[in-house]
Design an enzyme around this catalytic site. Sequence first.
Site, PDB file in Angstrom:
ATOM      1  N   ASN A   9       0.543  -0.753   0.092  1.00  0.00           N
ATOM      2  CA  ASN A   9      -0.336  -0.063   0.153  1.00  0.00           C
ATOM      3  C   ASN A   9       0.974   0.956  -0.013  1.00  0.00           C
ATOM      4  O   ASN A   9       1.500   1.635   0.731  1.00  0.00           O
ATOM      5  CB  ASN A   9      -0.811  -0.137   1.654  1.00  0.00           C
ATOM      6  CG  ASN A   9      -1.450   1.417   1.306  1.00  0.00           C
ATOM      7  OD1 ASN A   9      -1.981   2.057   0.478  1.00  0.00           O
ATOM      8  ND2 ASN A   9      -2.340   0.863   2.275  1.00  0.00           N
ATOM      9  N   TRP A  10       0.721   2.237  -1.444  1.00  0.00           N
ATOM     10  CA  TRP A  10       1.969   2.832  -1.203  1.00  0.00           C
ATOM     11  C   TRP A  10       0.718   4.409  -0.779  1.00  0.00           C
ATOM     12  O   TRP A  10       2.133   5.271  -0.844  1.00  0.00           O
ATOM     13  CB  TRP A  10       2.088   3.249  -3.201  1.00  0.00           C
ATOM     14  CG  TRP A  10       3.424   1.914  -3.712  1.00  0.00           C
ATOM     15  CD1 TRP A  10       3.264   1.298  -3.022  1.00  0.00           C
ATOM     16  CD2 TRP A  10       3.385   2.255  -4.763  1.00  0.00           C
ATOM     17  NE1 TRP A  10       4.285   0.312  -3.631  1.00  0.00           N
ATOM     18  CE2 TRP A  10       4.629   0.922  -5.153  1.00  0.00           C
ATOM     19  CE3 TRP A  10       3.457   3.265  -5.822  1.00  0.00           C
ATOM     20  CZ2 TRP A  10       4.830   0.942  -5.960  1.00  0.00           C
ATOM     21  CZ3 TRP A  10       4.583   2.932  -7.286  1.00  0.00           C
ATOM     22  CH2 TRP A  10       5.344   1.961  -7.583  1.00  0.00           C
ATOM     23  N   LYS A  11       0.148   4.134  -0.524  1.00  0.00           N
ATOM     24  CA  LYS A  11      -0.477   5.567   0.317  1.00  0.00           C
ATOM     25  C   LYS A  11      -0.713   6.960  -0.866  1.00  0.00           C
ATOM     26  O   LYS A  11      -0.336   6.671  -1.957  1.00  0.00           O
ATOM     27  CB  LYS A  11      -0.494   5.420   1.800  1.00  0.00           C
ATOM     28  CG  LYS A  11      -0.494   4.251   1.964  1.00  0.00           C
ATOM     29  CD  LYS A  11       0.598   3.864   3.963  1.00  0.00           C
ATOM     30  CE  LYS A  11       0.090   3.119   4.972  1.00  0.00           C
ATOM     31  NZ  LYS A  11      -0.018   3.285   6.449  1.00  0.00           N
ATOM     32  N   HIS A  94      -9.870   1.245   5.129  1.00  0.00           N
ATOM     33  CA  HIS A  94      -8.231   1.823   5.697  1.00  0.00           C
ATOM     34  C   HIS A  94      -8.416   1.916   6.804  1.00  0.00           C
ATOM     35  O   HIS A  94      -9.278   3.508   6.689  1.00  0.00           O
ATOM     36  CB  HIS A  94      -7.336   2.508   4.701  1.00  0.00           C
ATOM     37  CG  HIS A  94      -5.762   2.166   5.960  1.00  0.00           C
ATOM     38  ND1 HIS A  94      -5.333   2.809   6.269  1.00  0.00           N
ATOM     39  CD2 HIS A  94      -4.733   0.925   4.804  1.00  0.00           C
ATOM     40  CE1 HIS A  94      -4.236   2.331   6.754  1.00  0.00           C
ATOM     41  NE2 HIS A  94      -3.804   1.296   6.061  1.00  0.00           N
ATOM     42  N   GLU A  96      -6.501   4.926   8.179  1.00  0.00           N
ATOM     43  CA  GLU A  96      -6.174   6.206   8.256  1.00  0.00           C
ATOM     44  C   GLU A  96      -7.517   6.445   6.857  1.00  0.00           C
ATOM     45  O   GLU A  96      -7.570   7.621   7.017  1.00  0.00           O
ATOM     46  CB  GLU A  96      -5.070   6.691   6.992  1.00  0.00           C
ATOM     47  CG  GLU A  96      -4.071   6.091   7.596  1.00  0.00           C
ATOM     48  CD  GLU A  96      -3.008   5.129   6.745  1.00  0.00           C
ATOM     49  OE1 GLU A  96      -2.428   5.266   5.505  1.00  0.00           O
ATOM     50  OE2 GLU A  96      -1.773   4.596   7.439  1.00  0.00           O
ATOM     51  N   GLU A 166      -5.760  -4.801  10.369  1.00  0.00           N
ATOM     52  CA  GLU A 166      -4.183  -4.184  11.283  1.00  0.00           C
ATOM     53  C   GLU A 166      -4.686  -2.992  12.228  1.00  0.00           C
ATOM     54  O   GLU A 166      -5.275  -2.105  11.883  1.00  0.00           O
ATOM     55  CB  GLU A 166      -4.200  -3.009   9.616  1.00  0.00           C
ATOM     56  CG  GLU A 166      -4.070  -3.550   8.216  1.00  0.00           C
ATOM     57  CD  GLU A 166      -3.022  -2.584   7.312  1.00  0.00           C
ATOM     58  OE1 GLU A 166      -1.938  -2.332   6.438  1.00  0.00           O
ATOM     59  OE2 GLU A 166      -4.280  -1.613   6.859  1.00  0.00           O
ATOM     60  N   GLY A 172       2.955   2.726  10.585  1.00  0.00           N
ATOM     61  CA  GLY A 172       4.318   3.824  10.794  1.00  0.00           C
ATOM     62  C   GLY A 172       4.412   3.651  11.694  1.00  0.00           C
ATOM     63  O   GLY A 172       5.193   4.665  11.660  1.00  0.00           O
ATOM     64  N   SER A 212       4.121  -2.085  10.090  1.00  0.00           N
ATOM     65  CA  SER A 212       4.844  -2.382  10.017  1.00  0.00           C
ATOM     66  C   SER A 212       6.169  -3.406   9.890  1.00  0.00           C
ATOM     67  O   SER A 212       6.544  -3.855  11.390  1.00  0.00           O
ATOM     68  CB  SER A 212       5.159  -1.818  12.012  1.00  0.00           C
ATOM     69  OG  SER A 212       5.353  -1.036  12.187  1.00  0.00           O
ATOM     70  N   GLY A 233       3.211  -0.560   4.358  1.00  0.00           N
ATOM     71  CA  GLY A 233       3.639   0.129   3.930  1.00  0.00           C
ATOM     72  C   GLY A 233       4.241   0.811   3.764  1.00  0.00           C
ATOM     73  O   GLY A 233       5.060   0.286   2.327  1.00  0.00           O
ATOM     74  N   GLY A 234       5.061   1.163   4.340  1.00  0.00           N
ATOM     75  CA  GLY A 234       6.789   2.056   4.713  1.00  0.00           C
ATOM     76  C   GLY A 234       7.891   1.005   3.679  1.00  0.00           C
ATOM     77  O   GLY A 234       8.454   1.179   2.680  1.00  0.00           O
TER      78      GLY A 234
HETATM   79  P1  13P Z   1       3.498   0.367   7.326  1.00  0.00           P
HETATM   80  O1  13P Z   1       4.041  -1.279   6.823  1.00  0.00           O
HETATM   81  O2  13P Z   1       3.697   1.809   7.210  1.00  0.00           O
HETATM   82  O3  13P Z   1       3.146   0.553   8.878  1.00  0.00           O
HETATM   83  O4  13P Z   1       1.983   0.622   7.334  1.00  0.00           O
HETATM   84  C1  13P Z   1       0.929  -0.068   6.826  1.00  0.00           C
HETATM   85  C2  13P Z   1      -0.299  -0.150   6.280  1.00  0.00           C
HETATM   86  O5  13P Z   1      -1.238   0.705   7.296  1.00  0.00           O
HETATM   87  C3  13P Z   1      -0.523  -1.366   5.132  1.00  0.00           C
HETATM   88  O6  13P Z   1      -1.816  -0.920   4.974  1.00  0.00           O
END
Ligand code: 13P
Length: 249
Positions: A9-11, A94, A96, A166, A172, A212, A233-234
């Site tokens: 997920n590149w956000k 998600h 967010e 999640e 994050g 994470s 994510g990251g």
């Molecule tokens: P991180 O891997 O950066 O914690 O993000 C997880 C995430 O929100 C994937 O959708």
Amino acid sequence: MRKHIVAGNWKMNNDLVQTQSLITELKKQSQTSDAEVMIAPTFTNLSAAFEALKGLEIEVIAQNMHFAESGAYTGEVSAEMLKSVGVQTVILGHSERRAYFNETDELLAKKVDAALANKMRVIFCFGEELADRKSDKHESIVENQIKKALFHLKASAFEQIVLAYEPVWAIGTGETASPEQAQDMHAFIRETLAKKYGQETANSVSILYGGSVKPGNAKEIFSKPDVDGGLIGGAALKAEDFYAIVNAF
Ligand code: 13P
């Protein structure tokens, strides 16, 4: 049988040029695991991602969509629009989206319905906040999120649904759920599905963990029997790290 899936997920990261160069880097990696691999660039770069990926077995997926077919919803993107550029899978719910854009379980139920009506696959996200876990409410919170957004569906709809647990406190933050915490929650989620839809349906649904996940912890998390993959994510923003996770199976 359920599948192993690793989705990046590149956000809201990577402009057009960065999207193309990250895909160039992804193409240099080699896959040794059986996981289905997906990346979710931002809307504006979906077509470019398909173009850049030609010949590589990575699915390009979307991070969100609106529930309506079309109309006066400024700034929104419909299932039809996503399908018209080749997208077949969408991430919904998600944390967010829930936290910053007020997406509720009721709204998410409508989005899920719209995606399924368009024969799209859904990666449905949910998870508790830190306070919920500290007060031992994490299971009931997750159970409610799943029930409210998904339990109006027929069992057959779950052929098109992937679940992604999640925990908000692990996204994050560099803090992950321990492999045992992930396993316990995933087993609970499967049991919740089994109570409503039967064991066969519950066993067929892939349940991903997100929060994470890094090359250093992926193997241990993925070794748990009810963890079928990860939503990353990251670490998905670096080709080497992403493939280290893909190959952790
Ligand atoms: P991180 O891997 O950066 O914690 O993000 C997880 C995430 O929100 C994937 O959708």
